[in-house]
Motif scaffolding. Structure first.
Motif, PDB file in Angstrom:
ATOM      1  N   HIS A 123      26.571 -41.596  -4.879  1.00 23.99           N
ATOM      2  CA  HIS A 123      27.741 -42.032  -5.646  1.00 23.99           C
ATOM      3  C   HIS A 123      27.604 -43.481  -6.091  1.00 23.99           C
ATOM      4  N   HIS A 126      25.783 -43.511  -9.367  1.00 26.47           N
ATOM      5  CA  HIS A 126      26.667 -43.215 -10.501  1.00 26.47           C
ATOM      6  C   HIS A 126      27.549 -44.419 -10.835  1.00 26.47           C
ATOM      7  N   ALA A 127      28.136 -45.014  -9.805  1.00 24.20           N
ATOM      8  CA  ALA A 127      29.035 -46.160 -10.027  1.00 24.20           C
ATOM      9  C   ALA A 127      28.274 -47.340 -10.629  1.00 24.20           C
ATOM     10  N   THR A 143      33.833 -42.149  -8.989  1.00 21.34           N
ATOM     11  CA  THR A 143      32.761 -41.155  -9.091  1.00 21.34           C
ATOM     12  C   THR A 143      33.285 -39.877  -8.445  1.00 21.34           C
ATOM     13  N   TYR A 144      33.032 -38.761  -9.103  1.00 24.64           N
ATOM     14  CA  TYR A 144      33.559 -37.480  -8.625  1.00 24.64           C
ATOM     15  C   TYR A 144      32.605 -36.400  -9.111  1.00 24.64           C
ATOM     16  N   ASP A 145      31.741 -35.946  -8.216  1.00 26.48           N
ATOM     17  CA  ASP A 145      30.782 -34.938  -8.657  1.00 26.48           C
ATOM     18  C   ASP A 145      30.355 -33.953  -7.590  1.00 26.48           C
ATOM     19  N   ALA A 155      33.799 -37.643  -3.745  1.00 29.25           N
ATOM     20  CA  ALA A 155      34.361 -38.623  -4.674  1.00 29.25           C
ATOM     21  C   ALA A 155      34.452 -39.978  -3.980  1.00 29.25           C
TER      22      ALA A 155
END
Length: 182
Positions: A123, A126-127, A143-145, A155
């Protein structure tokens, strides 16, 4: 603050490092990107070179194109074994937990074998991609995946300030899908 955040933030774009990042999740969309004080130098998904849609194989073609010889740091997302254990403590989840633990161990060694010098959170990757290339000096990043197979949370809410990303809240399966709204 997480130790990987402290290490990574010291090398945030503008801090003088040339960083090669490998995105290899095994399932889909393998990629390679390069950032330096000049900004994003290069980014490509393996599928663009292999011509296989959502190619999840190791991004060999992209990595061969970029190389790592001029990189100060080569990073890839890591597996948080301790957090994963905590989030999957239900005995019914033991086979899943054991399978992913072994898969990640093999994956981590393969990444080290090709030159990965630093592992950062899934995460966080991503962030960092959103925050460090967004042009903001302060931001809230979500972030949420469903990265449940490599971190115990699906998340994370981050605060970006200057060259620092700080996790404010992480949501696990135990929190439920609506916990972020509370």
């Amino acid at each position: 603050m997480d130790s990987y955040c402290q290490r990574w933030c010291a090398g945030a774009p503008g801090a003088g490092l040339r960083i090669v990042g490998l995105g290899h999740h095994v399932l889909h969309d393998a990629n390679v990107g390069v950032v330096s004080p000049a900004g994003v130098e290069f980014a490509v998904s393996e599928e663009r070179l292999s011509r296989h849609k959502q190619d999840g194989r190791f991004p060999r073609l992209a990595l061969d194109f970029v190389g790592t010889q001029d990189a100060d740091v080569v990073v890839a997302p890591y597996f948080d074994a301790q957090g994963f254990e905590a989030a999957h403590r239900d005995p019914a989840l033991r086979p899943r937990r054991d399978r992913f633990r072994e898969t990640q161990r093999i994956r981590e060694q393969a990444l080290r074998d090709v030159g990965v010098t630093e592992f950062v959170g899934h995460h966080f990757s991503h962030a960092a991609g959103a925050y460090y290339t967004g042009g903001f000096s302060e931001a809230l990043v979500v972030t949420y995946d469903a990265g449940i197979d490599c971190e115990p949370w699906f998340a994370t809410v981050w605060r970006g300030m200057g060259a620092t990303l700080t996790p404010l809240r992480r949501l696990t399966l135990h929190d439920g899908a609506t916990a972020a709204l509370r």
